[in-house]
Write a protein that holds these residues in place. Structure first.
Motif, short mmCIF file in Angstrom:
data_model
loop_
_atom_site.label_atom_id
_atom_site.label_comp_id
_atom_site.label_asym_id
_atom_site.label_seq_id
_atom_site.Cartn_x
_atom_site.Cartn_y
_atom_site.Cartn_z
N ARG A 96 0.82 -1.21 0.00
CA ARG A 96 0.00 0.00 0.00
C ARG A 96 0.86 1.27 0.00
O ARG A 96 0.32 2.38 0.10
N HIS A 97 2.17 1.09 -0.09
CA HIS A 97 3.09 2.22 -0.08
C HIS A 97 3.85 2.24 -1.41
O HIS A 97 4.69 1.37 -1.66
N ALA A 98 3.55 3.19 -2.26
CA ALA A 98 4.18 3.27 -3.57
C ALA A 98 5.70 3.35 -3.43
O ALA A 98 6.22 4.11 -2.61
N GLY A 99 6.38 2.54 -4.21
CA GLY A 99 7.84 2.59 -4.22
C GLY A 99 8.51 1.81 -3.13
O GLY A 99 9.74 1.82 -3.02
N VAL A 100 7.74 1.11 -2.29
CA VAL A 100 8.31 0.29 -1.21
C VAL A 100 7.63 -1.08 -1.27
O VAL A 100 6.41 -1.17 -1.40
N MET A 101 8.43 -2.14 -1.15
CA MET A 101 7.88 -3.48 -1.33
C MET A 101 8.70 -4.51 -0.58
O MET A 101 9.93 -4.40 -0.48
N HIS A 102 8.03 -5.54 -0.09
CA HIS A 102 8.73 -6.71 0.46
C HIS A 102 9.10 -7.63 -0.70
O HIS A 102 8.40 -8.60 -1.00
N ALA A 103 10.20 -7.29 -1.36
CA ALA A 103 10.64 -8.03 -2.55
C ALA A 103 11.71 -9.07 -2.22
O ALA A 103 12.27 -9.67 -3.13
N CYS A 104 11.98 -9.27 -0.93
CA CYS A 104 13.01 -10.24 -0.55
C CYS A 104 12.51 -11.25 0.47
O CYS A 104 13.26 -12.10 0.93
N GLY A 105 11.24 -11.15 0.85
CA GLY A 105 10.66 -12.15 1.74
C GLY A 105 10.87 -11.91 3.21
O GLY A 105 10.62 -12.81 4.03
N HIS A 106 11.29 -10.71 3.60
CA HIS A 106 11.49 -10.45 5.02
C HIS A 106 10.17 -10.49 5.79
O HIS A 106 10.16 -10.75 6.99
#
Length: 403
Positions: A96-106
């Motif tokens: 829900r935050h543009a430009g921020v993502m859990h792209a590594c599975g943390h």
């Protein structure tokens, strides 16, 4: 031996937790909501919480049936931060935050350790204390280093510390851990070539940094192919070259940046020395000046033999036959290395599969780490939590190691 049952792990609960964290990603040292969620859950399960480390770090203490009276401690670490990546997925739990993502599975790592915490606190069928380390800022912002520097292991002198990371491409349901180097050191470099600008039609009046940059980048590659020993592993990648602003102007400067990855400090030393020599001497030969900077971000992750063997035994216990695997070393880095400089331990991979778990709503592209279409495989959550629980029991059931 067949796999241990994971029914004692509340799978639906930790899936919901994981997806909630995924929908609300936070960058390193900004994980306030995530840290609050972790701390609130731990406290609700009767687990004492310590939030004094690294701004947003959370430490939970699960004492066994002896109340921790024996004084033995074992550390389990999960990372909490997200990446500055804009998510391509459109499923309900997308960022829900543009430009921020859990792209590594943390998000999954945090949820697995929370699942283990709940079961450990409920059963407490061990003597000693499990120290649950929820670390901020793994993605290049120094979270592990900060926790160590602020006295984490002085306050909680664990006998060993363990980490776990999901790994796309490894079979779903697998866990791999091996002794020795398993992730590379992270080093960055920056070279500024100072030349002399001019009109592009009058190159004889300039000291053009652009052809110099081309020569230096090519020459640097010979360090890997001709200077280091062939049996030593290393990567030298130039990832940025910036020069010029107009087609008719020779620029004053050219900036080159990139990364170096190795498993041994001696190899890093060699590469840094040769990069500096090539840059400075090539620039001098063409009447330019080199300004070279080499920064060592994190050392290699090197698993200790005894701790890796314990992790392997536990993996064989919780995984289906054939899915306790040999860990293939990888060239990405991990700041868990700073914890392994302080305490013995081991860092394992849990197989995220090949992407078949993905449901409609994922973006196109591979389900690989740091990819905007990535999503953690929720099927791993019970297995990862069970691994943590059994690791605590296995470690504390053995005699305390003598160092």
């Amino acid at each position: 031996m067949g796999p241990m049952t994971t029914t004692a792990i509340d799978a639906d609960d930790i899936v919901a937790l994981r997806r909630d964290i995924h929908a609300h990603p936070e960058l390193g040292f900004e994980e306030q909501r995530t840290a609050d969620l972790v701390a609130d859950r731990l406290a609700a399960w009767g687990i004492p919480v310590d939030r004094r480390f690294a701004k947003t770090g959370v430490v939970g203490l699960v004492h066994g049936r002896d109340g921790g009276a024996c004084g033995r401690l074992v550390g389990l670490r999960a990372d909490m931060d997200a990446l500055p990546v804009h998510e391509a997925n459109t499923f309900a739990h997308a960022s829900r935050h543009a430009g921020v993502m859990h792209a590594c599975g943390h998000d999954g790592h945090t949820a697995m350790l929370l699942g283990a915490a709940k079961r450990l606190a409920r059963e407490r069928d061990f003597d000693g204390t499990a120290v649950l380390i929820f670390q901020p800022a793994e993605e290049g912002r120094g979270g592990a280093q900060a926790m160590v520097a602020e006295g984490l292991f002085q306050q909680y002198p664990v006998e060993a510390v363990f980490g776990l990371h999901n790994w796309p491409g490894y079979p779903q349901g697998s866990i791999a851990c091996s002794a020795g180097p398993v992730m590379a050191s992270a080093n960055t470099f920056k070279l500024v070539i100072h030349g002399r600008g001019s009109h592009a039609a009058l190159p004889h009046q300039a000291v053009d940094p652009v052809p110099l940059a081309c020569q230096i980048v090519q020459a640097w590659q010979t360090i890997v192919s001709r200077n280091k020993r062939p049996i030593d592993t290393a990567v030298l990648s130039v990832t940025m070259i910036h020069a010029g602003e107009a087609s008719n102007v020779v620029p004053d400067t050219c900036v080159i940046e990139g990364t170096v990855r190795t498993y041994r400090t001696e190899v890093t030393d060699l590469i840094e020395r040769r990069m500096r020599q090539i840059a400075e001497r090539t620039c001098a030969a063409f009447e330019a000046r080199a300004e070279f900077e080499f920064l060592r971000r994190a050392p290699a992750v090197v698993n200790h033999a005894h701790e890796a063997a314990v992790a392997q035994r536990v993996a064989a216990r919780v995984c289906a036959p054939g899915l306790a695997m040999v860990q293939e070393p990888a060239m990405p880095s991990e700041d868990f290395a700073f914890m392994l400089l302080e305490k013995p331990g081991a860092y394992a991979f849990i197989g995220n599969g090949d992407g078949d778990h993905r449901t409609p709503g994922h973006g196109e592209g591979p389900c690989m780490l740091h990819n905007p279409s990535y999503d953690f495989n929720d099927a791993l959550l019970p297995l990862g939590a069970s691994y943590w629980v059994e690791l605590v029991k296995e470690w504390l059931a053995q005699p305390a190691p003598t160092r």
